[in-house]
Write an enzyme that holds these catalytic residues in place. Sequence first.
Site, mmCIF file in Angstrom:
data_model
loop_
_atom_site.group_PDB
_atom_site.id
_atom_site.type_symbol
_atom_site.label_atom_id
_atom_site.label_comp_id
_atom_site.label_asym_id
_atom_site.label_seq_id
_atom_site.Cartn_x
_atom_site.Cartn_y
_atom_site.Cartn_z
ATOM 1 C CG ASP A 123 -1.916 0.850 7.294
ATOM 2 O OD1 ASP A 123 -2.686 1.822 7.388
ATOM 3 O OD2 ASP A 123 -0.680 0.949 7.223
ATOM 4 C CE LYS A 161 0.385 2.179 3.312
ATOM 5 N NZ LYS A 161 0.667 2.953 4.530
HETATM 6 O O1 C5P Z 1 -2.592 0.110 14.035
HETATM 7 P P1 C5P Z 1 -1.144 -0.237 13.974
HETATM 8 O O2 C5P Z 1 -0.763 -1.266 15.009
HETATM 9 O O3 C5P Z 1 -0.672 -0.604 12.615
HETATM 10 O O4 C5P Z 1 -0.371 1.094 14.338
HETATM 11 C C1 C5P Z 1 0.959 1.115 14.761
HETATM 12 C C2 C5P Z 1 1.167 2.297 15.670
HETATM 13 O O5 C5P Z 1 1.057 3.521 14.935
HETATM 14 C C3 C5P Z 1 0.124 2.422 16.764
HETATM 15 O O6 C5P Z 1 0.522 1.733 17.899
HETATM 16 C C4 C5P Z 1 0.055 3.899 17.013
HETATM 17 O O7 C5P Z 1 1.089 4.259 17.899
HETATM 18 C C5 C5P Z 1 0.373 4.506 15.678
HETATM 19 N N1 C5P Z 1 -0.833 4.948 14.954
HETATM 20 C C6 C5P Z 1 -1.474 6.111 15.337
HETATM 21 N N2 C5P Z 1 -2.597 6.513 14.661
HETATM 22 C C7 C5P Z 1 -3.058 5.808 13.608
HETATM 23 C C8 C5P Z 1 -2.415 4.626 13.187
HETATM 24 C C9 C5P Z 1 -1.296 4.232 13.886
HETATM 25 O O8 C5P Z 1 -1.068 6.769 16.290
HETATM 26 N N3 C5P Z 1 -4.145 6.259 12.972
#
Ligand code: C5P
Length: 286
Positions: free
Chosen positions: A135, A11
Amino acid sequence: MDKITIEAPAKINLTLDVKGKRDDGYHELETVMHHVSLIDKISLEKAPDITISSDSDLIPHDENNLAYQAAKLILEKNGKKAGVKIFIEKNIPIGAGLAGGSSNAAAVLLGINKLYNLNLSHQVLQELAGKLGSDVPFCLTNTSALARGRGEKLTPLPNIEKLHFLLVKPDFQVSTAQVYKEFDLEKVRQVPDTKAFLKAWQEYDIISLANNMQNVLESVCLPKYPEINKIKLDMLKYGALNAIMSGSGPTVLGLFNDQEKIHRAYTGFLQDYKEVFKISSYIRGE
Ligand code: C5P
């Protein structure tokens, strides 16, 4: 059916705006996400337990892999005692801002749904995906999308003619969590005009599309890693219409509308970088 292989495309973010920090610690996003033809292949085979292996030793081969967690989640939710043997052919760079891990997890959800005839609806799969990461819901879809919320609230965009990109990943990884932790809205100088980007998308105005590509997370990564800015500038010198960082970086994407220029950029960057990819928009099943 005992075996299935599913493609897991990378992506990229063509715009990325952060609207603010939420009470749950995540950030509120507005971002245009796009599938591209840099593809991992996920092979799944019915098995008594969940196991995971790969041609890459850069990813975990155990329960720390998001693909493993995806298999566990969907099998447990459906009361399946069975497991699955997962093999990941890895082509998407790791820690690159290209959602490689999320895409692998989404492919596991799609694959197990078919392999075990679970017949789960797209909506149920989306809910499971949201539990795995921000994602992952997008990675389940077949179209480009405007994503809001954590990244899981998706408005599909119409398919347009294929876009052509060069991706260059410098030889280091960044942690998404760290980038968001360091994000400071006050340090953002330019925000994307998402409306203008979407208008350009509808009209397939590639110049306006390029001009409206923007990623506010560059405000964290560019001062810290000057190499990212150098790649962006070099990309423009090679004739890219525009170049921005993808997601939380460090990969830079350049949008081109000239095959000769993109090829010259490809061979040029390969002299300094190992991870250079000439790719285009990806539509599943094409
Ligand atoms: O959701 P995911 O585990 O992929 O996200 C990784 C990290 O990125 C999260 O723990 C968070 O700290 C940050 N994040 C965020 N806001 C988002 C997506 C991700 O703060 N919209």
